[in-house]
Design a protein around this motif. Structure first.
Motif, PDB file in Angstrom:
ATOM      1  N   GLU A  50     -65.524  17.736   9.069  1.00  0.00           N
ATOM      2  CA  GLU A  50     -66.181  16.438   8.814  1.00  0.00           C
ATOM      3  C   GLU A  50     -65.309  15.561   7.926  1.00  0.00           C
ATOM      4  O   GLU A  50     -65.283  14.329   8.093  1.00  0.00           O
ATOM      5  CB  GLU A  50     -67.554  16.661   8.170  1.00  0.00           C
ATOM      6  CG  GLU A  50     -68.618  17.216   9.113  1.00  0.00           C
ATOM      7  CD  GLU A  50     -68.415  18.691   9.431  1.00  0.00           C
ATOM      8  OE1 GLU A  50     -68.944  19.147  10.479  1.00  0.00           O
ATOM      9  OE2 GLU A  50     -67.715  19.397   8.655  1.00  0.00           O
TER      10      GLU A  50
ATOM     11  N   ASP B  43     -62.847  14.054  10.212  1.00  0.00           N
ATOM     12  CA  ASP B  43     -63.481  12.991  11.001  1.00  0.00           C
ATOM     13  C   ASP B  43     -63.597  11.705  10.184  1.00  0.00           C
ATOM     14  O   ASP B  43     -63.370  10.606  10.714  1.00  0.00           O
ATOM     15  CB  ASP B  43     -64.865  13.438  11.463  1.00  0.00           C
ATOM     16  CG  ASP B  43     -64.812  14.562  12.494  1.00  0.00           C
ATOM     17  OD1 ASP B  43     -63.752  14.736  13.133  1.00  0.00           O
ATOM     18  OD2 ASP B  43     -65.826  15.263  12.647  1.00  0.00           O
ATOM     19  N   ARG B  44     -63.933  11.846   8.903  1.00  0.00           N
ATOM     20  CA  ARG B  44     -63.993  10.667   8.033  1.00  0.00           C
ATOM     21  C   ARG B  44     -62.611  10.031   7.907  1.00  0.00           C
ATOM     22  O   ARG B  44     -62.470   8.797   7.893  1.00  0.00           O
ATOM     23  CB  ARG B  44     -64.488  11.071   6.636  1.00  0.00           C
ATOM     24  CG  ARG B  44     -65.983  11.355   6.508  1.00  0.00           C
ATOM     25  CD  ARG B  44     -66.791  10.095   6.180  1.00  0.00           C
ATOM     26  NE  ARG B  44     -66.276   9.375   5.048  1.00  0.00           N
ATOM     27  CZ  ARG B  44     -66.544   9.663   3.762  1.00  0.00           C
ATOM     28  NH1 ARG B  44     -67.312  10.698   3.461  1.00  0.00           N
ATOM     29  NH2 ARG B  44     -66.040   8.928   2.792  1.00  0.00           N
TER      30      ARG B  44
END
Length: 406
Positions: free
Chosen positions: A386, A389-390
């Motif tokens: 995650e 992804d950020r």
């Protein structure tokens, strides 16, 4: 690995930056610290604060036990034979300089060779430049392959019977290249040379066995492996350290002092002049406890997955250049076309994402890459997909922003 549970142990990760949850992707520069390390340093100062080795009172005894206990933890962590081979320093830079001053200047002469390579951090270049200038030795470079790796055949061709020292990074802080240090050590020894391994990016991320590598010296820093700043380690084979002179003189490192001459303590203390970095060593010991509890093999496997995921995601962005080999440690160095890395890092920071931008103390490597600077996202045991992804979302916003500007 329960990464969610691990993250909760790092207070600095549980904050917002510029209105966004922090995504910390700069662990190659310095790692965040778990609560257990913070508590260990705090407890030392609150309860055990005293100088070591000198006092017979209770606080002095407790401080000495913690300080020397951490030395034993380091010994086990890298599988050294003896705590006599574990020297506490201020960090990797000091450790390398100690070898360059104490060993190199005493053992090199005109016609001798020091062998390094262009991917090295400045801390593993400049000390050897200075040693070569002081002794008349020649500095030689192992060439790099196109993907930023070292080929064994090039090591064999560069290291000769005149080579006395080989210095190589375990893991490149820019390319993520994991160098074949065991094989390089064998070539060095076959030619009568000693080898120093810069483990600043190795020790935090993988299991290190100095006996299996058969390196003569191994240097690393506490602050990149969940420990405090200002503490590091120089491992050296005992016979080499025994024949090296100290580089700092004063209290702690002496045996007897006369008016015109002095003698030194035995290893490891002859290299630890003055009041040592006691709280830092205590914190480093706590960091090793933490890493051992998680498991170095688990950390390496987790980071391998993150690196592969990050490479795939970042390469999917149009107009991005990625540097370094396919198989790598947990970092990705890249540039967005027509966007300066500092601008990239600034926009990402506005989104709460911390990356590094610049030459990463590796200007010869920047010249080899034909760039002036790069952006770098580096990962550790507390990072997730995650987070990556950020980062990718932030890079897309960066492209959009500068596309509108230009």
């Amino acid at each position: 690995m329960d990464v969610k549970a691990i993250r909760q142990q790092f207070p600095a990760l549980n904050q917002e930056v510029n209105g966004h949850p922090l995504v910390y992707l700069d662990s190659s520069a310095t790692s965040q610290k778990p609560q257990s390390v913070i508590d260990a340093v705090d407890t030392y100062y609150r309860q055990d604060n005293s100088n070591v080795h000198r006092g017979v009172h209770t606080l002095g005894t407790r401080a000495t036990e913690k300080y020397e206990g951490s030395r034993e933890k380091v010994r086990r962590f890298i599988n050294a034979d003896s705590t006599a081979e574990i020297i506490f320093t201020r960090g990797t830079t000091t450790s390398i300089n100690t070898v360059a001053y104490s060993y190199a200047r005493a053992n090199l002469t005109t016609g001798d060779e020091i062998v390094i390579n262009p991917m090295e951090h400045h801390s593993n270049i400049i000390p050897w430049q200075q040693a070569a200038k002081a002794t008349g030795a020649t500095l030689k470079y192992i060439p790099l392959q196109d993907d930023g790796t070292i080929a064994i055949k090039d090591v064999q061709e560069t290291v000769t019977a005149n080579t006395k020292i080989v210095a190589v990074t375990h893991v490149s802080n820019v390319l993520g290249t994991i160098n074949p240090v065991k094989e390089i050590a064998q070539i060095a020894h076959d030619n009568g040379a000693v080898i120093l391994v810069d483990g600043a990016q190795g020790a935090p991320h993988m299991k290190v066995d100095v006996k299996a590598i058969d390196c003569d010296f191994y240097a690393f820093s506490g602050h990149k492996m969940c420990g405090p700043t200002g503490i590091g380690v120089l491992y050296g084979k005992r016979d080499l350290l025994e024949n090296m002179e100290p580089v700092e003189f004063g209290g702690e490192m002496i045996d007897f002092v006369n008016l015109y001459d002095s003698t030194w303590k035995e290893l490891p203390w002859k290299f630890e002049g003055g009041t040592p970095i006691i709280a830092g060593a205590v914190g480093l010991g706590a960091a090793i406890d933490f890493l051992n509890e998680v498991g170095m093999d688990n950390i390496a496997a987790h980071e391998h997955k993150l690196a592969a995921y990050a490479l795939k995601k970042i390469r999917s962005i149009d107009g991005v250049s990625v540097f370094g080999p396919e198989e790598r440690a947990a970092l990705v160095t890249f540039n967005l076309d027509d966007v300066h890395p500092h601008d990239t890092a600034t926009v990402l920071d506005a989104e709460g994402i911390a990356v590094r931008a610049g030459h990463h103390c590796a200007q010869p490597l920047m010249k080899w890459l034909d760039v002036t600077a790069t952006a770098r996202a580096s990962f550790y045991l507390y990072n997730t997909e995650e987070d990556i992804d950020r980062l990718v979302d932030g890079l897309l916003k960066t492209k959009e922003y500068f596309g509108d500007v230009f």
